[in-house]
Design a protein around this motif. Sequence first.
Motif, PDB file in Angstrom:
ATOM      1  N   GLU A 193      31.722  33.742  89.652  1.00  0.00           N
ATOM      2  CA  GLU A 193      31.516  32.247  90.332  1.00  0.00           C
ATOM      3  C   GLU A 193      30.888  31.059  89.751  1.00  0.00           C
ATOM      4  N   SER A 194      29.546  31.695  89.067  1.00  0.00           N
ATOM      5  CA  SER A 194      29.070  30.469  87.921  1.00  0.00           C
ATOM      6  C   SER A 194      29.681  30.148  86.806  1.00  0.00           C
ATOM      7  N   HIS A 238      32.303  28.109  88.225  1.00  0.00           N
ATOM      8  CA  HIS A 238      31.676  26.400  88.436  1.00  0.00           C
ATOM      9  C   HIS A 238      31.997  25.822  87.459  1.00  0.00           C
ATOM     10  N   LYS A 261      28.224  37.294  90.564  1.00  0.00           N
ATOM     11  CA  LYS A 261      27.338  35.788  90.832  1.00  0.00           C
ATOM     12  C   LYS A 261      27.739  35.020  89.380  1.00  0.00           C
ATOM     13  N   SER A 280      20.184  34.220  87.305  1.00  0.00           N
ATOM     14  CA  SER A 280      20.564  33.248  86.735  1.00  0.00           C
ATOM     15  C   SER A 280      21.797  33.226  85.855  1.00  0.00           C
ATOM     16  N   TYR A 337      22.903  28.430  85.940  1.00  0.00           N
ATOM     17  CA  TYR A 337      22.608  27.670  87.705  1.00  0.00           C
ATOM     18  C   TYR A 337      22.259  29.245  88.383  1.00  0.00           C
ATOM     19  N   TYR A 347      20.970  30.999  91.576  1.00  0.00           N
ATOM     20  CA  TYR A 347      21.108  31.773  92.797  1.00  0.00           C
ATOM     21  C   TYR A 347      20.126  32.759  93.742  1.00  0.00           C
TER      22      TYR A 347
END
Length: 378
Positions: free
Chosen positions: A276-277, A280, A273, A369, A218, A220
Amino acid sequence: MFEVYITKAAKYLPNEAVSNDEMENYLGLINDTASKARRIILRNNKIATRYYAVDKNGNSTHNNTELTRNAVVQLFDDNFTPQDLEVLSCGTSSPDVLAPSHAAMVHGLLKNKSVELNSSSGICCSGMNALKFGYLSVKSGNSKNAICTGSEKVSTWLAAQKYSHEIINLKSLEEQPIIAFKKDFLRWMLSDGAGAFLLENKPREGAVSLKIEWMESYSYAYELETCMYAGGDKLANGEIKPWSDFTPEQWLNESVFAVKQDVKLLDEFILPKGVESMSHAMTKNNITAEQVDYFLPHVSSNFFVEGLKNGLNEKGIVLTDEKWFMNLLRVGNVGSASIYIALEELLYSGKLKKGDRILLSVPESGRFSFAYAYLTVC
């Protein structure tokens, strides 16, 4: 599509372990003055020993290419020789030269035969990106095997003379440890080393192999400014001015090539982040915390561990302490090589049993990332 297995792992940590009290003997004193921040930073990151590819005079004992080669050659044996290698995929944030690529330089030392090369740039995620290239190559049937690496040679980047023309602002360090992260933090955390994995399309008989179930990444960068960088400087508008737009005098006077971090961005986004990642990735692949037996998080400092645990807990991802496997305190932060070195240690620890599941987590503050891999012990 083929299954992909990590059938062997190796690491190379140069020279002897360096204790906290010895660090400035290797990295030197900025402006001939002992760092006021060193002890505070070490207290927060909890690192006790690390490795440098330099001697006490600051002279290199290995370059990045040699560190990587020294890890790679440990993967060869009677069952897998240098002549069997098909793909060499190398990740690093500290290549020896801007060009040729890092993988090409490593291949030049191996002197085996023609192979497919891939070089992944970036920061900590470059090692995972190199792994994913090898994973996809073997999985697709493009190749039967691949060697993937992560490596760093940063000690010479952190040498005192690289900073001697600049005053480091460490105001309010005791009250706000994040302030020191911009430059001095990195001098007392980063270290040298290399790790390597052999990937094959079948497990090894009579040895523990790790099946790669999936990998996810991921970024951002589309919404967040640059946070960690080198070879440039950050402007007031958030843009990065590249080294090629500075004069040679500015390269030295403004520490253009020093590794830097935007500490406000780091503090605000690295953990949210990351949580969050990871949420996911786990949701996409339909796994829960109960389906993780070992969690290997690459963290730059112990300073972030409790915050990461709390953030994951709030998302319902409760990974109990016995599932966490970390070697940061013993080997330091080796950037893109850290996850390789940690997994190598776990693989040969004698702890793993068939069916165990391992989750790898690698953040990168460059422009935020995050990379993940889920493995099953075979």
